[in-house]
Design an enzyme around this catalytic site. Sequence first.
Site, PDB file in Angstrom:
ATOM      1  CB  CYS A 382      -0.902   0.015   1.216  1.00  0.00           C
ATOM      2  SG  CYS A 382      -2.488   1.026   0.840  1.00  0.00           S
ATOM      3  CG  HIS A 508      -3.611  -3.871   3.008  1.00  0.00           C
ATOM      4  ND1 HIS A 508      -2.544  -3.248   3.949  1.00  0.00           N
ATOM      5  CD2 HIS A 508      -4.044  -2.540   2.537  1.00  0.00           C
ATOM      6  CE1 HIS A 508      -2.519  -1.843   3.844  1.00  0.00           C
ATOM      7  NE2 HIS A 508      -3.624  -1.546   3.091  1.00  0.00           N
ATOM      8  CD  GLU A 510      -1.164  -6.471   5.229  1.00  0.00           C
ATOM      9  OE1 GLU A 510      -1.073  -6.486   3.910  1.00  0.00           O
ATOM     10  OE2 GLU A 510      -1.464  -5.256   5.493  1.00  0.00           O
TER      11      GLU A 510
HETATM   12  N1  GLN Z   1      -2.096   6.705   2.879  1.00  0.00           N
HETATM   13  C1  GLN Z   1      -2.150   6.072   1.652  1.00  0.00           C
HETATM   14  C2  GLN Z   1      -3.525   6.200   0.971  1.00  0.00           C
HETATM   15  O1  GLN Z   1      -4.486   6.664   1.497  1.00  0.00           O
HETATM   16  C3  GLN Z   1      -1.768   4.730   1.611  1.00  0.00           C
HETATM   17  C4  GLN Z   1      -2.938   4.001   2.711  1.00  0.00           C
HETATM   18  C5  GLN Z   1      -2.143   2.512   3.111  1.00  0.00           C
HETATM   19  O2  GLN Z   1      -1.083   1.983   3.307  1.00  0.00           O
HETATM   20  N2  GLN Z   1      -3.173   1.638   3.961  1.00  0.00           N
HETATM   21  O3  GLN Z   1      -3.653   5.911  -0.235  1.00  0.00           O
END
Ligand code: GLN
Length: 536
Positions: A382, A508, A510
């Site tokens: 992310c 994600h 994970e």
């Molecule tokens: N801050 C980033 C976004 O909003 C990444 C979010 C995250 O890593 N969950 O896109």
Amino acid sequence: MAKYIFVTGGVVSSLGKGIASASIGKLLEARGLKVSLIKCDPYINVDPGTMNPYQHGEVYVTEDGAETDLDLGHYERFTNALLTKDNNITTGKIYYSVINKERKGDYLGKTVQIIPHITGEIKENIKKVAYLRRVDVVIVEIGGTVGDIESLPFLEAIRQLRLELGPHYAINIHVTLVPFIKSAGEIKTKPTQHSVSKLREIGISPDIIICRSEKVLSKEARDKIALFCNVDREAVITAIDVKYIYEIPAMFKREGLDKLIVRLLNLRGEDRGLGAWEKLVLKRLKKSQSKVEIAVVGKYITLQDAYKSVYEALIHGAIANDVKLVTRKIDSEDIEKQGVEKYLKGVDGILVPGGFGQRGIEGKIKAIEFSRENKIPFLGICLGMQTAVIEFARAVCGFKKANSTEFDKNTKYPVISLLEEQEKVVHKGATMRLGAYECRIKKGSLAYKAYKKERIFERHRHRYEFNNHYRKVMEERGLLFSGVNPQKDLVEIIELKNHPWFVACQFHPEFKSKPEKAHPLFREFIRASKEFSKKK
Ligand code: GLN
């Protein structure tokens, strides 16, 4: 009709009620029973999505895009239960619904009160899960500690529910702490007695007490707890501290917990043993000799729970590769202050997890540069993918001060930016791109080697996206866009062409990793790190 196990906690918080509930789920599944699990959280936030990780720890995202408590992560890792937004109930959610009903006129003429309206709403939400999932047993974990004001409506609701269901349809399990007082050389049962008497004051008598303890409880201690807390002696279960949480189901089994539950609930569940779980998970976890050291570079490093699923998925990757995992947790701000070498020298792999906000970003970028230049395996998740894009734009494409518009609104090179639909969003709660979305994988890529298929679904929680305006130029410079969401043409996975294993994803992974079946990206990341470590 489903049966219920209500799990409460006493004496202190952080007793591992979530893992205890998940382990009970595992044991019942091992007897061929179908389970679901619910976490009740007494806070007023509708969901934990608006909370800081320092307040709450990780926000776990379900397939249907609910932002939930991290205990749901334990439930999904330990069991096969499919969890959705219905599996996390908060005070905020309950009040929100009751107040909406009141405004619609659903209670017309009545005074809306905690009993029966709030408790009624809680009961309906609990029963809904049993009804929708058609399971044999629903395990309901009540967050917080008995004695808190906040959790009272939940406790009252489960008290009523048990009464309505009648005998053999519900049991109460209370998890407590039995501290060992070093100076006296003794364990103390008094806090457990007090906690149970607090529970009995509100009409709940536990059937089973799980005692967290550093030491195995003596026969006398068990007898004392049984006598003072009004339970059978065999219903006093010791849960001593273990090295790996995955040992807990087997420990409970040795204590006879599953047998007892099945008997109390009159369940027909033939014991099939823990089988693959013990063989795969425990034996391999304990046996593996060679070490792989992974640096996790984030900003909530001091908090154990902030990257819970990431740490667990790394362990799963290690199990799959027969290696011992050593995690080096690094605060990216320390890298900014003292340089990257000091913190990352000697590691076999580098992982940059998700996150929000500007703090610590430059340290993460330095860590990514270090892995790119030294050909150290890298997994970005992310924000980890977004910072990898920024690093590549700056260092390889020569886009000076390239950035995400999250951190620099006026950057000349907005390589990460908001989609138009996100620009319009004003409310913060549940408005990110959330839950499972499709991703198509390019054949021949590292991602394809990991997944061994072209079409995957992964869970998301973010607002910002790779800016497709820069796709062509970055591709020419050696960045491979190996995963793309076909519906909206959004970049989901990037890789470096001239690097042994450099993969970053917008989703994600994970959240979908399990101890018996490591997520493909974590499995391959650890495999690459193992190879790197051998060559070193
Ligand atoms: N801050 C980033 C976004 O909003 C990444 C979010 C995250 O890593 N969950 O896109």
